[in-house]
Design a protein around this motif. Sequence first.
Motif, mmCIF file in Angstrom:
data_model
loop_
_atom_site.group_PDB
_atom_site.id
_atom_site.type_symbol
_atom_site.label_atom_id
_atom_site.label_comp_id
_atom_site.label_asym_id
_atom_site.label_seq_id
_atom_site.Cartn_x
_atom_site.Cartn_y
_atom_site.Cartn_z
ATOM 1 N N UNK A 71 0.832 -1.191 0.000
ATOM 2 C CA UNK A 71 0.000 0.000 0.000
ATOM 3 C C UNK A 71 0.868 1.242 0.000
ATOM 4 N N UNK A 72 0.535 2.123 -0.883
ATOM 5 C CA UNK A 72 1.294 3.373 -1.047
ATOM 6 C C UNK A 72 2.789 3.118 -1.228
ATOM 7 N N UNK A 74 4.727 1.161 0.177
ATOM 8 C CA UNK A 74 5.487 1.030 1.413
ATOM 9 C C UNK A 74 6.457 -0.155 1.377
ATOM 10 N N UNK B 157 -2.659 -3.787 9.728
ATOM 11 C CA UNK B 157 -2.325 -2.662 10.586
ATOM 12 C C UNK B 157 -0.889 -2.684 11.055
ATOM 13 N N UNK B 159 1.666 -3.336 9.411
ATOM 14 C CA UNK B 159 2.538 -2.642 8.483
ATOM 15 C C UNK B 159 2.180 -1.172 8.436
ATOM 16 N N UNK B 160 1.040 -0.877 8.977
ATOM 17 C CA UNK B 160 0.608 0.501 8.911
ATOM 18 C C UNK B 160 1.030 1.271 10.150
ATOM 19 N N UNK B 163 2.780 4.379 10.210
ATOM 20 C CA UNK B 163 2.099 5.470 9.564
ATOM 21 C C UNK B 163 1.005 6.019 10.442
ATOM 22 N N UNK B 167 -1.720 9.206 10.550
ATOM 23 C CA UNK B 167 -3.181 9.144 10.574
ATOM 24 C C UNK B 167 -3.741 10.078 11.624
#
Lengths: 100, 369
Positions: A71-72, A74, B157, B159-160, B163, B167
Amino acid sequence: MSDVEGSLDGGVDDWGDDEVDGGRAKSVLTFLATRLVDDPSAVRVETSENRQGIKLALHVAPDDMGKVIGRRGRVAQSIRSVVRAAGARDGIDVYVDIVD
Amino acid sequence: MEWVETTGRSVQDAKDKALDELGVDEADAEFEVVAEAQTGLFGRLRSEARVRARVRPTAPRAKEERRNRDRRRRANEGTAAAATAPANGAGGTAGTADANGGRSRGSGRGAAASPVTADETGSSDTRPDDGATTAAPRGTIRTARAPRATEGAAAEGTSESLDSDADVDSGDPDRPAPRNRNRNRNRTRSSVGPTGAETGLDSDDDDLSGKGPEVEVDMARQGEVAVDFLTQLTAELGLEAQVSLTQPDDDTLEIQLAGPNLGILIGPKGATLVAIQNLTRTVVFNETHGSNGHIYVDVGGYRQKRTEALTRFATQVAEQVKANGNRTALEPMSAVDRKVVHDTISAIEGVQTISEGEEPRRRVVVLPG
């Protein structure tokens, strides 16, 4: 598994052209890609050299593009920075091109 | 509101120019020092001072910019808002806050603070909340997300998580933010201190992990995959590294790499380490189909050292801003680093922080207030 992939491809690319050797960077990229995709057998890394340094062209199965990009972007970004570090260890400038 | 950016031989110089350009009095303008003037050899000017300025908005600064970064602390804040007992059991009391018609944000954070019971707390809280949706849109959404909508995404999540700071940054324009909120936060801070700090780096995605029992079932397998991946990766890199796994709590895995010459794994400002951590999370997720926990990778204690150094630096900047009242922009940092700065400074009275700009040049701005 990744080693096999790496050395097979590496063999084909490297025999004719000694200069272009992805070194560790290439095996790291192959390893990472293999680990990330659903179809490891389709992972291929081609090495070539140009003004910007050594280019590692990563090929994966079309369905796996998303896996190596993420995603994006990454995942792609992370792959690039780890592979660059691997190249730095060999003292070479490498960059990764994800080919579709 | 338009910002103008000017340069000058000194900060004051640049400010004057900015005021000329804006055509307002100093009292009506807002400044942000982007760079101080640097003097080179023999007092020659190496780089000019750079200042950004704008006309001070007539309405008070939008409150949503004053954000509360630390989930744990927010949980407690929820408690405080409901004027119940002292801030201790975040999860439980946050529920009370909800029942009282308190902000639903409280419940969202409560769930985050106690992952094990999060499922029950979260979903039962969500229903009564629905009525309050309009009053507190963001909180409700968050709460709803934790237990249900993100089952699938929860795994992603991981991997998120890096970020997730972004958010939070990008905001919740509808969030009600009474002024005294900050006070509460600061007061309750001390009681949450250690836990808050412990999860500080990534606590933003706490709410994604509120999945209860599954968490434990998966952790062992996740650890295995992570260790295997990192062992192979370091071998591919030609490094000798001892890979050790620890599990500081139910839903956190920490993998330490130790050995000679591992600096290469850290990279500039830890960028390579962040990349390795991201890849580890991605691989773990792909191969276990359900990573709910947090996975941290550290090399030779780097992360902790970095956090300590950043905390010192942030405190120093905050004191400076408090003293001279100048908005000060810090250099661009990674999401993880920004989080540390936000958390540190939000505990200090008289200053606040926001994030500005786009990745990868997103940076923290410290402002008086």
